[in-house]
Design a protein around this motif. Structure first.
Motif, PDB file in Angstrom:
ATOM      1  N   ASP A 230      -9.218  -4.612   1.727  1.00 35.80           N
ATOM      2  CA  ASP A 230      -7.787  -4.375   1.905  1.00 35.80           C
ATOM      3  C   ASP A 230      -6.999  -4.848   0.686  1.00 35.80           C
ATOM      4  OD1 ASP A 230      -8.411  -3.433   4.375  1.00 35.80           O
ATOM      5  OD2 ASP A 230      -7.157  -4.834   5.503  1.00 35.80           O
ATOM      6  N   LYS A 231      -6.048  -4.045   0.276  1.00 35.08           N
ATOM      7  CA  LYS A 231      -5.085  -4.425  -0.763  1.00 35.08           C
ATOM      8  C   LYS A 231      -3.714  -4.503  -0.106  1.00 35.08           C
ATOM      9  CE  LYS A 231      -7.874  -4.689  -4.299  1.00 35.08           C
ATOM     10  NZ  LYS A 231      -8.071  -5.939  -5.067  1.00 35.08           N
ATOM     11  N   TRP A 232      -3.037  -5.606  -0.311  1.00 36.13           N
ATOM     12  CA  TRP A 232      -1.905  -5.989   0.511  1.00 36.13           C
ATOM     13  C   TRP A 232      -0.564  -5.444   0.029  1.00 36.13           C
ATOM     14  CZ3 TRP A 232      -0.585  -7.328   5.076  1.00 36.13           C
ATOM     15  CH2 TRP A 232       0.553  -8.087   5.346  1.00 36.13           C
ATOM     16  N   PHE A 233      -0.390  -5.280  -1.276  1.00 32.17           N
ATOM     17  CA  PHE A 233       0.906  -4.825  -1.791  1.00 32.17           C
ATOM     18  C   PHE A 233       0.645  -3.835  -2.915  1.00 32.17           C
ATOM     19  CE2 PHE A 233       5.350  -6.374  -1.190  1.00 32.17           C
ATOM     20  CZ  PHE A 233       5.972  -5.366  -1.907  1.00 32.17           C
TER      21      PHE A 233
ATOM     22  N   ARG B  78       0.397   1.203   6.143  1.00 31.83           N
ATOM     23  CA  ARG B  78       1.841   1.230   6.430  1.00 31.83           C
ATOM     24  C   ARG B  78       2.595   1.042   5.123  1.00 31.83           C
ATOM     25  NH1 ARG B  78       4.330  -4.490   8.583  1.00 31.83           N
ATOM     26  NH2 ARG B  78       3.128  -5.903   7.248  1.00 31.83           N
ATOM     27  N   LEU B  79       3.903   1.344   5.149  1.00 28.16           N
ATOM     28  CA  LEU B  79       4.776   1.108   4.016  1.00 28.16           C
ATOM     29  C   LEU B  79       5.565  -0.178   4.248  1.00 28.16           C
ATOM     30  CD1 LEU B  79       6.170   4.676   3.208  1.00 28.16           C
ATOM     31  CD2 LEU B  79       4.107   3.552   2.331  1.00 28.16           C
ATOM     32  N   LYS B  80       5.886  -0.855   3.157  1.00 29.55           N
ATOM     33  CA  LYS B  80       6.633  -2.106   3.231  1.00 29.55           C
ATOM     34  C   LYS B  80       8.129  -1.827   3.404  1.00 29.55           C
ATOM     35  CE  LYS B  80       3.141  -4.906   1.976  1.00 29.55           C
ATOM     36  NZ  LYS B  80       2.567  -5.951   2.831  1.00 29.55           N
ATOM     37  N   ASP B  81       8.772  -2.654   4.208  1.00 29.64           N
ATOM     38  CA  ASP B  81      10.226  -2.608   4.367  1.00 29.64           C
ATOM     39  C   ASP B  81      10.797  -3.660   3.424  1.00 29.64           C
ATOM     40  OD1 ASP B  81      12.801  -2.265   5.165  1.00 29.64           O
ATOM     41  OD2 ASP B  81      12.548  -3.100   7.177  1.00 29.64           O
TER      42      ASP B  81
ATOM     43  N   MET C 184      11.433   3.677  -3.637  1.00 28.91           N
ATOM     44  CA  MET C 184      10.036   3.818  -4.034  1.00 28.91           C
ATOM     45  C   MET C 184       9.109   3.202  -2.994  1.00 28.91           C
ATOM     46  SD  MET C 184       7.425   1.772  -5.573  1.00 28.91           S
ATOM     47  CE  MET C 184       8.334   0.448  -6.351  1.00 28.91           C
ATOM     48  N   ALA C 185       8.028   3.917  -2.670  1.00 27.72           N
ATOM     49  CA  ALA C 185       7.109   3.459  -1.629  1.00 27.72           C
ATOM     50  C   ALA C 185       6.197   2.342  -2.130  1.00 27.72           C
ATOM     51  CB  ALA C 185       6.263   4.621  -1.136  1.00 27.72           C
ATOM     52  N   SER C 186       6.032   1.321  -1.316  1.00 29.64           N
ATOM     53  CA  SER C 186       5.017   0.284  -1.511  1.00 29.64           C
ATOM     54  C   SER C 186       4.273   0.148  -0.192  1.00 29.64           C
ATOM     55  CB  SER C 186       5.656  -1.051  -1.895  1.00 29.64           C
ATOM     56  OG  SER C 186       6.385  -0.954  -3.097  1.00 29.64           O
ATOM     57  N   GLY C 187       2.955   0.089  -0.244  1.00 26.30           N
ATOM     58  CA  GLY C 187       2.195   0.101   0.995  1.00 26.30           C
ATOM     59  C   GLY C 187       1.010  -0.835   0.996  1.00 26.30           C
ATOM     60  N   GLU C 188       0.320  -0.832   2.126  1.00 27.29           N
ATOM     61  CA  GLU C 188      -0.916  -1.584   2.298  1.00 27.29           C
ATOM     62  C   GLU C 188      -2.062  -0.575   2.351  1.00 27.29           C
ATOM     63  OE1 GLU C 188      -0.360  -3.919   5.837  1.00 27.29           O
ATOM     64  OE2 GLU C 188       1.633  -4.567   5.160  1.00 27.29           O
ATOM     65  N   ILE C 189      -3.122  -0.885   1.611  1.00 23.74           N
ATOM     66  CA  ILE C 189      -4.228   0.062   1.439  1.00 23.74           C
ATOM     67  C   ILE C 189      -5.504  -0.516   2.052  1.00 23.74           C
ATOM     68  CG2 ILE C 189      -5.713   1.215  -0.251  1.00 23.74           C
ATOM     69  CD1 ILE C 189      -2.970   2.366  -0.357  1.00 23.74           C
ATOM     70  N   ARG C 190      -6.220   0.312   2.774  1.00 25.43           N
ATOM     71  CA  ARG C 190      -7.559  -0.053   3.259  1.00 25.43           C
ATOM     72  C   ARG C 190      -8.580   0.876   2.604  1.00 25.43           C
ATOM     73  NH1 ARG C 190      -8.176  -1.698   9.187  1.00 25.43           N
ATOM     74  NH2 ARG C 190      -7.500  -3.617   8.143  1.00 25.43           N
ATOM     75  N   LEU C 191      -9.474   0.285   1.822  1.00 18.38           N
ATOM     76  CA  LEU C 191     -10.532   1.016   1.142  1.00 18.38           C
ATOM     77  C   LEU C 191     -11.762   1.045   2.036  1.00 18.38           C
ATOM     78  CD1 LEU C 191      -9.905  -0.900  -2.161  1.00 18.38           C
ATOM     79  CD2 LEU C 191      -9.501   1.553  -1.921  1.00 18.38           C
ATOM     80  N   ASP C 192     -12.214   2.238   2.398  1.00 16.37           N
ATOM     81  CA  ASP C 192     -13.345   2.407   3.317  1.00 16.37           C
ATOM     82  C   ASP C 192     -14.525   3.062   2.593  1.00 16.37           C
ATOM     83  OD1 ASP C 192     -12.080   1.416   5.700  1.00 16.37           O
ATOM     84  OD2 ASP C 192     -10.910   3.271   5.751  1.00 16.37           O
ATOM     85  N   GLY C 193     -15.065   2.361   1.601  1.00 14.17           N
ATOM     86  CA  GLY C 193     -16.136   2.966   0.816  1.00 14.17           C
ATOM     87  C   GLY C 193     -15.609   4.027  -0.126  1.00 14.17           C
TER      88      GLY C 193
END
Length: 562
Positions: free
Chosen positions: A212-215, A260-263, A270-279
């Motif tokens: 997971d990448k948080w920001f 999700r996108l950050k509030d 501009m969008a900032s989000g949380e990323i989940r890398l699944d392989g």
């Protein structure tokens, strides 16, 4: 008071529609930093961008700020997707930044704005300095796209560079692949050595990323630089750098999701989000286990960009404040004729002009280091210096400008709230103030950065307008004290004093550079500003004694073009 059309001025001055380039009394400072032919070529583009930034782009930015992006996680048929839906106003801003002005491409290839070769960083930052005065949020993705291209060119496999670079530097908006960097994790934050995302080398020789990448700003970018742990060792030595494509070769989406996108407080457009890398599939960039060193190059570029954005925000805030002060009356006087207002504007102007000077100086240091690795120590200390001080000053200048407008400045219909919110970003992203101040100290401890900086300061002074005889002794004393103090803090590892040391060096560099600018551009006001830095930022003062910072002459000069 009457305006030029002999019509009564409205009691609430509105600067909307002014040319933000023409309104800048120091707009010709760029002549010190780019060749004459390039400056002449850029002038019509700067004038056009200044007109757009003060009108259309500002309108689009206001709309985009009020209509932030949204995230679609599934299609109506139930198919998983990670689609960021951007407001048309933001998309139009993207077209201006990436396509018309080529802000992410001009450092990497010729042809942008019809200039035959890649432009020096100072040209790019002069244009960005104007663009950000209208729209701050988009300049983050623009910077990351530019920085990704730079880092890929330096460390990427030639075949990968040949494949990807045209996609991130094209001005064809429909073909453009924007850039991002996915670095921050919940458990790591600024401590990259705690990176937990795993990179696995698969049987077919490809890399697979999981974690997971948080920001992650610009989370739907075409390509992202990602840090992940590839080696079975702890700390930074186990971390490598990877290039993550959004779309795979067969046209399907890569194996990662935007959760999700950050509030956010600012940069709402501009969008900032949380990323989940699944392989997720990714290419290795550079050497295994050297990820942080490679990513540091991208971070240095991003830190300078943070400084540029902070400087641009301050300039927009100052322009608004000057316009109001010049065109509004109270108690039978123009605000700009009141001594206390002159003092406030003088303090705002000093921080604003210091930041602009530091932008150009740091951009030159970065370009020199790219050409000659022996110049790296100067760049290594300049980038955290501008990130630390300019970004902190932007918060103060933005708040002061809101005060100058008064009650209207607190209303969302005006630019002040957006500028104030956005100004707080610079002190957080790519390292908080504490982290970056400590990085200044690390540059002194681990490299020959302090001697390089002192040599640079002395060269600027030698080639600049001389200090007055009255201030010569004080200047020499304060320069010596700033460098001695910084060396002591570094040598004795006094981390709690890192911010003081960094601030002192910032003031010394900007003072010396302004004396150099005064001579190179024939701008006596730069020497005057250098004197103010010396007397009011570097010299000891009694807080209960008058400091004579009320500067009517400076205010007249600043307001002549608004």
């Amino acid at each position: 008071m009457l305006n030029n059309n002999l019509e009564p001025e409205h009691p609430v001055p509105d600067a909307h529609g002014i040319n933000l380039f023409e309104a800048d009394a120091a707009r010709d400072l760029l002549t010190c930093y780019v060749p004459k032919d390039l400056h002449q070529h850029l002038l019509p583009h700067l004038q056009r961008l200044g007109a757009l930034a003060g009108s259309l782009l500002d309108d689009l930015a206001g709309v985009a700020d009020k209509h932030p992006p949204t995230l679609s996680v599934r299609t109506r048929a139930g198919i998983d997707t990670s689609q960021v839906n951007k407001h048309p106003a933001y998309v139009e801003l993207e077209r201006y930044a990436y396509s018309e002005f080529g802000l992410a491409a001009m450092s990497h290839r010729g042809g942008v704005l019809n200039w035959p070769t890649a432009m020096p960083p100072t040209a790019k930052y002069a244009l960005t300095y104007l663009f950000v005065q209208a729209e701050f949020g988009l300049c983050c993705p623009v910077s990351m796209t530019d920085s990704l291209a730079r880092t890929l060119r330096k460390f990427g496999d030639p075949a990968l560079v040949e494949k990807v670079l045209p996609m991130v530097t094209t001005q064809d908006f429909d073909a453009l692949h924007q850039g991002a960097m996915f670095m921050t994790e919940q458990g790591a934050g600024s401590d990259v050595s705690a990176t937990a995302t795993q990179a696995t080398l698969t049987a077919d020789g490809n890399w697979s990323l999981t974690g997971d990448k948080w920001f992650c700003s610009n989370p739907d970018a075409g390509f992202a630089m990602v840090l992940a742990r590839s080696e079975s060792v702890d700390g930074l030595k186990g971390v490598s750098l990877f290039l993550l494509p959004r779309t795979l070769a067969d046209g399907t989406h890569n194996n990662y999701r935007i959760l999700r996108l950050k509030d956010k407080l600012g940069t709402r457009s501009m969008a900032s989000g949380e990323i989940r890398l699944d392989g997720a599939f990714a290419w290795l960039v550079g050497e295994r286990g050297q990820g942080f060193q490679h990513m540091a190059d991208m971070i240095n570029n991003s830190r300078l960009s943070n400084g540029v954005r902070a400087a641009g925000l301050m300039r927009r805030a100052l322009t608004e404040a000057l316009y109001i002060a010049k065109h509004r009356q109270a108690f039978g006087k123009r605000l700009i004729d009141m001594p206390l207002m002159q003092r406030q504007l003088s303090k705002m102007a000093l921080a604003t002009e210091q930041a602009r000077t530091m932008v150009y100086q740091t951009a030159q240091a970065l370009a020199a280091a790219d050409q000659d690795s022996s110049k790296r120590p100067l760049m290594r200390i300049m980038t955290p210096l501008i990130k630390f001080r300019a970004c902190r000053d932007a918060r103060k200048v933005a708040g002061d400008a809101m005060e100058v407008r008064g009650g209207c400045g607190y209303i969302e219909e005006w630019s002040d709230p957006r500028i104030l919110r956005d100004a707080h970003l610079g002190s957080i992203w790519e390292g908080t103030s504490n982290i970056v101040a400590l990085d200044v100290i690390r540059a002194i401890q681990r490299e020959t950065s302090l001697p390089a900086l002192r040599e640079h300061v002395q060269a600027l002074l030698a080639q600049g307008a001389p200090v007055s005889q009255e201030l010569a002794v004080l200047q020499a004393e304060r320069i010596d004290q700033a460098f001695t103090y910084a060396a002591t803090v570094a040598n004795e590892n006094r981390s709690e004093q890192a911010r003081q040391a960094a601030t002192g060096l910032y003031h010394v560099v900007t003072m010396a550079a302004m004396r150099w600018e005064a001579k190179q551009a024939n701008m006596p006001m730069r020497s005057h500003l250098a004197d103010l830095i010396l007397k009011h930022r570097l010299a000891a003062r009694d807080p209960l004694q008058s400091d004579n910072l009320t500067d009517a002459a400076l205010c007249v000069w600043l307001s002549q073009t608004v």
